[in-house]
Scaffold this motif. Sequence first.
Motif, PDB file in Angstrom:
ATOM      1  N   GLN A 115       0.823  -1.210   0.000  1.00 24.09           N
ATOM      2  CA  GLN A 115       0.000   0.000   0.000  1.00 24.09           C
ATOM      3  C   GLN A 115       0.865   1.271   0.000  1.00 24.09           C
ATOM      4  OE1 GLN A 115      -2.636  -2.400   2.706  1.00 24.09           O
ATOM      5  NE2 GLN A 115      -3.776  -0.492   2.531  1.00 24.09           N
ATOM      6  N   LYS A 125      -5.420  -2.156  -1.427  1.00 26.03           N
ATOM      7  CA  LYS A 125      -5.429  -3.244  -0.436  1.00 26.03           C
ATOM      8  C   LYS A 125      -6.078  -4.506  -1.005  1.00 26.03           C
ATOM      9  CE  LYS A 125      -7.248  -4.468   4.084  1.00 26.03           C
ATOM     10  NZ  LYS A 125      -8.164  -4.087   5.166  1.00 26.03           N
ATOM     11  N   TRP A 126      -7.198  -4.337  -1.717  1.00 25.86           N
ATOM     12  CA  TRP A 126      -7.931  -5.501  -2.263  1.00 25.86           C
ATOM     13  C   TRP A 126      -7.134  -6.040  -3.445  1.00 25.86           C
ATOM     14  CZ3 TRP A 126     -12.974  -5.757  -5.533  1.00 25.86           C
ATOM     15  CH2 TRP A 126     -13.551  -7.032  -5.403  1.00 25.86           C
ATOM     16  N   TRP A 160     -17.970 -10.768  -0.993  1.00 21.49           N
ATOM     17  CA  TRP A 160     -17.361  -9.442  -1.122  1.00 21.49           C
ATOM     18  C   TRP A 160     -18.341  -8.304  -1.333  1.00 21.49           C
ATOM     19  CZ3 TRP A 160     -12.512  -8.854   0.299  1.00 21.49           C
ATOM     20  CH2 TRP A 160     -11.728 -10.007   0.375  1.00 21.49           C
ATOM     21  N   ALA A 166      -9.728   3.503  -5.835  1.00 24.22           N
ATOM     22  CA  ALA A 166     -10.524   3.555  -4.608  1.00 24.22           C
ATOM     23  C   ALA A 166      -9.570   3.888  -3.466  1.00 24.22           C
ATOM     24  CB  ALA A 166     -11.182   2.207  -4.377  1.00 24.22           C
ATOM     25  N   ASP A 167     -10.114   4.214  -2.293  1.00 22.67           N
ATOM     26  CA  ASP A 167      -9.273   4.378  -1.106  1.00 22.67           C
ATOM     27  C   ASP A 167      -8.429   3.110  -0.978  1.00 22.67           C
ATOM     28  OD1 ASP A 167      -8.289   4.171   1.483  1.00 22.67           O
ATOM     29  OD2 ASP A 167     -10.004   5.225   2.349  1.00 22.67           O
ATOM     30  N   ASN A 173      -7.103   1.624   1.267  1.00 24.40           N
ATOM     31  CA  ASN A 173      -7.318   0.752   2.427  1.00 24.40           C
ATOM     32  C   ASN A 173      -8.639  -0.006   2.362  1.00 24.40           C
ATOM     33  OD1 ASN A 173      -4.949   1.402   3.924  1.00 24.40           O
ATOM     34  ND2 ASN A 173      -5.839   3.459   4.087  1.00 24.40           N
ATOM     35  N   VAL A 174      -9.422   0.296   1.358  1.00 23.61           N
ATOM     36  CA  VAL A 174     -10.786  -0.233   1.344  1.00 23.61           C
ATOM     37  C   VAL A 174     -10.889  -1.471   0.463  1.00 23.61           C
ATOM     38  CG1 VAL A 174     -13.106   0.277   0.481  1.00 23.61           C
ATOM     39  CG2 VAL A 174     -11.913   1.934   1.892  1.00 23.61           C
ATOM     40  N   THR A 175     -11.577  -2.486   0.975  1.00 20.83           N
ATOM     41  CA  THR A 175     -12.012  -3.604   0.147  1.00 20.83           C
ATOM     42  C   THR A 175     -13.540  -3.552   0.146  1.00 20.83           C
ATOM     43  OG1 THR A 175     -12.196  -5.123   1.994  1.00 20.83           O
ATOM     44  CG2 THR A 175     -10.064  -5.029   0.896  1.00 20.83           C
ATOM     45  N   ASN A 201     -15.177  -4.233   3.526  1.00 22.48           N
ATOM     46  CA  ASN A 201     -15.100  -3.334   4.681  1.00 22.48           C
ATOM     47  C   ASN A 201     -15.532  -1.915   4.336  1.00 22.48           C
ATOM     48  OD1 ASN A 201     -12.977  -2.052   3.420  1.00 22.48           O
ATOM     49  ND2 ASN A 201     -11.386  -2.785   4.784  1.00 22.48           N
ATOM     50  N   ARG A 202     -16.185  -1.754   3.175  1.00 21.41           N
ATOM     51  CA  ARG A 202     -16.611  -0.431   2.728  1.00 21.41           C
ATOM     52  C   ARG A 202     -17.654   0.122   3.682  1.00 21.41           C
ATOM     53  NH1 ARG A 202     -17.725  -0.861  -3.218  1.00 21.41           N
ATOM     54  NH2 ARG A 202     -15.526  -0.548  -3.449  1.00 21.41           N
TER      55      ARG A 202
END
Length: 295
Positions: free
Chosen positions: A183, A189-190, A237, A286-287, A289-291, A294-295
């Motif tokens: 990252q 992350k995803w 997901w 996307a952010d 850190n986001v998958t 966990n959105r």
Amino acid sequence: MTAQRIALITGANQGIGYALVEGLAARWSPQDLVLLTGRDPARVTDATARAAAAATTVARVEGAQLDVTDTGAIARMAAELGERYGGIDVVVSNAIARMTPDLPQEEQADEFIDVANGATHAMLRSFGPTVRPGGRLIVVASSLGTLGNLDERLHPLLENASLEAVESLVESWRTAVHAGTAQDLGWPKWINVPSKVAQVAAVRAVARERRGTDLPDGTLVAAVCPGLVDTATSRPWFADFSRARTPAQAAAPLLDFILAEPIDPATYGELVRDGKVLPWHSGSPADPNVTPANR
Ligand SMILES: NC(=O)c1ccc[n+]([C@@H]2O[C@H](COP(=O)([O-])OP(=O)(O)OC[C@H]3O[C@@H](n4cnc5c(N)ncnc54)[C@H](OP(=O)(O)O)[C@@H]3O)[C@@H](O)[C@H]2O)c1
């Protein structure tokens, strides 16, 4: 395409791959052969029996075990089919390893990357020369597979990259995932996102090399996106499946595109959804850190 046509689909004992087998077996003729492949012999046997017995099936359906993480097995199967049939008309690299949001991504990365990316590289390399003139060499990717979905720092690494460069980038990304630095380097992350971008980059690399001979022959190399489809892979997901397609609903436009004659040169080497090109530079990161889970 020839009188006796041959198709091979990976990861085809369930989901979109299976629906592609059934759909193709319904559209093709009795003298044609659809090879349903998968990693588990019992699941392949069951799925092959189901597809062969489907009310819509016209073509022959046969099963063959092919674990796509075994790149030697991919090469052997391509050589054997090339020798036996003189070439293959339709090859669809479709397999994916399922991940769960309940385990860290890095624990699942190796199998996921081997199935999605290592196998894509091997399928393109081994089956590329076996596809008959006028045939189709297709990788099932996703709309996440455009360059725009990655941080701009990564763009130069994948823009116009050769297959070897894509392979080496995938390995350095894998190393960074394990080192916990991915990252920081801009990778989302995803891990599905970089994996899909790399699949499309690999298709683009191969297409760039073959374009000059493929287009006059009517041979198509492309990546395809099935849209959101309700399968074992997507289920964990996403929360909302109200607009998801069934595998059969997803397979229909994929087959319309794969079997279309003549091919549309504008789609050659591109990522295509519902017959339309998704531009390589579209999408936005996307952010990191986001998958979806966990959105
Ligand atoms: N579902 C969606 O919403 C969606 C959206 C965009 C793109 N896609 C893409 O569509 C393709 C198919 O996905 P799906 O949703 O249909 O998944 P799926 O229903 O989970 O099917 C995946 C298939 O791949 C097989 N597979 C796993 N590891 C393998 C290996 N090592 N060797 C050979 N086969 C292996 C699985 O076999 P087992 O049954 O033995 O596990 C299964 O047959 C993937 O490329 C996916 O990224 C799906």
